[in-house]
Design an enzyme around this catalytic site. Structure first.
Site, short mmCIF file in Angstrom:
data_model
loop_
_atom_site.label_atom_id
_atom_site.label_comp_id
_atom_site.label_asym_id
_atom_site.label_seq_id
_atom_site.Cartn_x
_atom_site.Cartn_y
_atom_site.Cartn_z
N HIS A 5 0.67 -1.27 -0.33
CA HIS A 5 0.01 0.26 0.14
C HIS A 5 1.07 0.92 -0.27
O HIS A 5 0.91 1.93 -0.56
CB HIS A 5 -0.98 0.28 1.52
CG HIS A 5 -2.12 -1.40 1.51
ND1 HIS A 5 -1.97 -1.89 2.48
CD2 HIS A 5 -3.65 -1.67 0.66
CE1 HIS A 5 -2.46 -3.08 2.24
NE2 HIS A 5 -3.26 -2.55 0.79
N LEU A 31 3.03 -9.47 -0.89
CA LEU A 31 2.66 -8.87 -0.69
C LEU A 31 0.84 -8.92 0.00
O LEU A 31 0.30 -8.01 -1.06
CB LEU A 31 3.03 -7.29 0.14
CG LEU A 31 4.34 -7.50 0.43
CD1 LEU A 31 4.51 -5.89 0.68
CD2 LEU A 31 4.74 -7.68 1.36
N ARG A 85 -4.24 -9.97 4.01
CA ARG A 85 -3.94 -11.76 4.24
C ARG A 85 -2.71 -12.47 4.77
O ARG A 85 -3.29 -13.26 5.10
CB ARG A 85 -5.07 -12.59 3.11
CG ARG A 85 -6.18 -11.95 3.28
CD ARG A 85 -7.76 -12.45 2.53
NE ARG A 85 -8.62 -12.23 2.11
CZ ARG A 85 -9.21 -11.22 1.53
NH1 ARG A 85 -8.36 -10.53 0.34
NH2 ARG A 85 -10.52 -10.91 1.41
N VAL A 132 4.11 -5.91 -5.33
CA VAL A 132 5.17 -5.70 -4.30
C VAL A 132 5.46 -7.12 -3.25
O VAL A 132 4.33 -7.72 -3.13
CB VAL A 132 5.00 -4.12 -2.43
CG1 VAL A 132 6.85 -4.30 -2.37
CG2 VAL A 132 5.11 -2.77 -3.68
#
Length: 290
Positions: A38, A188, A191, A180
């Site tokens: 993120h 990534l 979860r 990523v």
């Protein structure tokens, strides 16, 4: 020292914060439980809008969860999320309640996502993309971004959002940012925290399979699929849902694949009780060159 982003919980608070800002608006919609993936989306948004405001939404959207999925246990980590947003220079975090996003309950009018939502993830999770596109459309209406950044890990979601923006004439540029990965290749995902140590080791088989497909993609899609399947056969604890190679728009590849054809390999599997997805780009060769 980093400054904390302004936090809005309501539409009115969000509108007031945006009214005080100038320049193009960058937007990163998330469900929270933020990680480096993120953060990379935020950095892409910042590159696109410069000194304009970057907005991150944090909202676990009930409409995109089906029966027996993980809505109730989906991680909610707002304090940690705000710290990551502060470190990345986010200007505004919009963290609304379900009632704020869906006043009066489930909306009567939703976005119908069309045939692309009935394959791959949509086949396994009917109704999922209707919920995704409906909440993204609502968030676009509230934030009114110039640029919205989504991760390529959720590739089918990205394709559908681009289709919605095109078909509904939404004035927003949709950017797909690179996936990523951990050093061992695992994509990534929020979860991933559901995985125990053994399952975490097993989950790397997804990225290994995709990498194997990439390495022989010049021989054609059949060879690439065979290589990926061989990796999965050698894996432990991976329950495959699908493994496919499609064109970049998730359509069917032509019967004769010219050299240099761009494609996408996509995979979904359960590791323990956790469902994981991943994908990579491919450059295919000619079928007859095998």
């Amino acid at each position: 020292m980093t400054s904390s982003p302004a936090l809005a919980h309501t539409r009115e608070e969000l509108a007031a914060l945006l009214a005080d800002r100038s320049g193009p608006v960058g937007f990163v919609p998330t469900m929270g439980a933020l990680h480096e993936g993120h953060a990379s989306l935020v950095r892409v948004a910042r590159e696109r809008v410069g000194s304009g405001p970057v907005v991150v939404s944090i909202f676990v959207n009930p409409l995109q969860f089906g029966p027996n999925e993980d809505l109730d246990r989906y991680p909610r980590t707002l304090d940690a999320d705000l710290e990551l947003c502060a470190a990345e220079g986010v200007d505004i975090v919009f963290a609304p309640s379900v009632d704020e996003v869906y006043p009066g309950g489930e909306p009567q009018v939703m976005v119908r996502p069309g045939p692309l939502a009935r394959v791959l993830e949509g086949k396994t999770r009917p109704g999922h993309f209707r919920g995704v596109l409906t909440v993204v459309a609502k968030l676009f209406g509230l934030v009114r971004p110039d640029v919205a950044v989504f991760g390529q890990k959720d590739y089918q979601q990205l394709a559908l959002i681009r289709r919605m923006v095109l078909d509904l004439n939404m004035q927003v540029e949709v950017v797909g940012a690179e996936t990523v990965r951990e050093p061992d290749g695992l994509a990534l995902s929020s979860r991933n925290r559901y995985l125990d140590a053994e399952q975490r080791d097993n989950a790397v088989a997804l990225s290994r399979a995709l990498r194997a497909a990439q390495e022989v993609a010049h021989y054609g899609p059949d060879v690439a699929l065979d290589a990926a399947r061989a990796e999965l056969r050698a894996a432990q604890g991976v329950d495959l849902d699908y493994l496919v190679i499609t064109d970049p728009f998730l359509g069917r590849l032509p019967d004769a694949v010219p050299a240099g054809t761009e494609a996408r390999a996509l995979i979904a599997a359960r590791v323990g009780t956790t469902r994981l997805i991943d994908n990579v780009p491919l450059v295919l060769g000619r079928l007859e060159d095998r």
